[in-house]
Write a protein that holds these residues in place. Sequence first.
Motif, mmCIF file in Angstrom:
data_model
loop_
_atom_site.group_PDB
_atom_site.id
_atom_site.type_symbol
_atom_site.label_atom_id
_atom_site.label_comp_id
_atom_site.label_asym_id
_atom_site.label_seq_id
_atom_site.Cartn_x
_atom_site.Cartn_y
_atom_site.Cartn_z
ATOM 1 N N VAL A 19 -4.574 24.874 -67.022
ATOM 2 C CA VAL A 19 -5.997 25.009 -67.372
ATOM 3 C C VAL A 19 -6.823 24.077 -66.479
ATOM 4 O O VAL A 19 -6.604 22.861 -66.485
ATOM 5 C CB VAL A 19 -6.230 24.646 -68.858
ATOM 6 N N PRO A 20 -7.782 24.619 -65.710
ATOM 7 C CA PRO A 20 -8.638 23.727 -64.898
ATOM 8 C C PRO A 20 -9.469 22.837 -65.817
ATOM 9 O O PRO A 20 -9.996 23.316 -66.829
ATOM 10 C CB PRO A 20 -9.546 24.706 -64.124
ATOM 11 N N LYS A 21 -9.593 21.561 -65.474
ATOM 12 C CA LYS A 21 -10.314 20.626 -66.353
ATOM 13 C C LYS A 21 -11.742 21.071 -66.627
ATOM 14 O O LYS A 21 -12.248 20.918 -67.738
ATOM 15 C CB LYS A 21 -10.345 19.228 -65.716
ATOM 16 N N PHE A 395 -6.940 18.101 -78.554
ATOM 17 C CA PHE A 395 -6.283 18.963 -77.566
ATOM 18 C C PHE A 395 -7.197 19.195 -76.358
ATOM 19 O O PHE A 395 -6.751 19.163 -75.205
ATOM 20 C CB PHE A 395 -5.911 20.294 -78.229
ATOM 21 N N GLY A 396 -8.484 19.394 -76.625
ATOM 22 C CA GLY A 396 -9.446 19.571 -75.526
ATOM 23 C C GLY A 396 -9.512 18.343 -74.631
ATOM 24 O O GLY A 396 -9.529 18.442 -73.403
ATOM 25 N N LEU A 397 -9.525 17.164 -75.253
ATOM 26 C CA LEU A 397 -9.563 15.911 -74.481
ATOM 27 C C LEU A 397 -8.282 15.734 -73.674
ATOM 28 O O LEU A 397 -8.298 15.218 -72.554
ATOM 29 C CB LEU A 397 -9.781 14.729 -75.425
ATOM 30 N N LYS A 398 -7.152 16.180 -74.247
ATOM 31 C CA LYS A 398 -5.880 16.142 -73.510
ATOM 32 C C LYS A 398 -5.969 17.058 -72.281
ATOM 33 O O LYS A 398 -5.564 16.687 -71.179
ATOM 34 C CB LYS A 398 -4.741 16.592 -74.443
ATOM 35 N N LEU A 399 -6.487 18.287 -72.474
ATOM 36 C CA LEU A 399 -6.605 19.235 -71.355
ATOM 37 C C LEU A 399 -7.542 18.709 -70.267
ATOM 38 O O LEU A 399 -7.365 18.993 -69.091
ATOM 39 C CB LEU A 399 -7.098 20.595 -71.859
ATOM 40 N N ARG A 400 -8.537 17.953 -70.688
ATOM 41 C CA ARG A 400 -9.473 17.351 -69.716
ATOM 42 C C ARG A 400 -8.905 16.069 -69.107
ATOM 43 O O ARG A 400 -9.522 15.472 -68.229
ATOM 44 C CB ARG A 400 -10.809 17.025 -70.403
#
Length: 440
Positions: A19-21, A395-400
């Motif tokens: 997933v692109p940040k 989870f969003g913060l992890k992906l970012r």
Amino acid sequence: MDNASYTNIRRFINQGQKVPKDAVRVEEMMNFFKYNYAQPTSKHPFAIHTEYSDCPWNEKHKLVKIGLQGKEIDSDILPNSNFVFLIDVSGSMGSQNKLPLLKESMKVLVNQLRAKDKVSIVVYAGAAGLVLPPTSGNDKETIIKSLENLNAGGSTAGGAGIELAYKIAAENFIKGGNNRVILATDGDFNVGASSNKDMETLIEEKRKSGVFLTCLGYGMGNYKDSKMETLADKGNGNYAYIDNIQEANRFLGKEFKGSMFAIAKDVKIQIEFNPKHVQNYRLIGYENRKLRPEDFKNDAIDAGELGSGHTVTALYEIIPTGVESTFDNSIDPLKYTEQKTNFEKYADELATVKFRYKKPDGDKSIEMVQVIENKSIALEKASEDFKFTTAVAWFGLKLRDSKLVTNKTSKDIKALALQGKTIDKEGYKAEFIRLVDAVN
């Protein structure tokens, strides 16, 4: 109101891609899910719900959740709708996950229409044209036949299409009604008003007409995703990324009223934290939706819309006073400002929340004020809504790959999400947990 980022992330993960940040907009991930907030009981069209608990990714920090619940309008008294479908039929729309999926999606929406609603269809490719004049929502067969007849081919005159769609919407404007352009495209604007700035200016201008805008994205890359989000934000509207027919059924079917009927516009939230209890704070997500403090009371400044029955959730991460912060957030003492506040008078208050909103056809803001008590509850005693939305944000913060999160373990994110998923009629929460499992 947008939640396109979540469906875009889901697509990347399901296709086994990283997933692109910059595809990750944490607030859109959180707001993809429905939360169990009580309906408003006051004269205002929405209720405010707050909760204060522990932050699972930084154990010395706290989280404040603020939830808005829009008033659910009964289907019988929904205002009459004047919809203009603006459909991209350029050559790039030929693939299966674009125009064919778009047609099936629009049928979901058409099935919600009543006799008093009307639909026009404008298409654009090398040129823009009206393929269906205003037609009663009762005449579903004619509307669906017009959709079925569409074929992809040619370049993309996006600017001309928008001009024509808004012109048709204005000619059929229903005073006190629901007037909306629904733009369905892969975001490939490359002829006419093509620069992002030109397109934004055009949409901002059209916003003054009282016509709202919904953007539906199909089969797009990341750059076009952010472009579509900007258009929806500038055009008093919302944006959804339709990656499959299930998503079309959710956004255009089950959540039709929340997606298509605004009950309030230019909704703004301003929070003042009590320095007796709060050393520092940050809003999670919403990076491109922040307003300057002076914009809060300025009615000329555009902000977000809220639909019938819609929920909006925001999370603030708090560093309480007395906690040694690992982040560099020191501010030099202010030379001319002397704190004269009687802190003891407000000792029980964590924060004051102010909300402003306008009626859909109004131009003057109405203000609500609510105090959040300084009463934190342990995370295990927090509501399921708090636990689940916190897991999604985590989870969003992890992906970012956020540098402000000390623990990014999928196992811990999943454990928290599981504690918040007992109510999951549609299975969306279980699907989220599978996505967490799929990312190391």
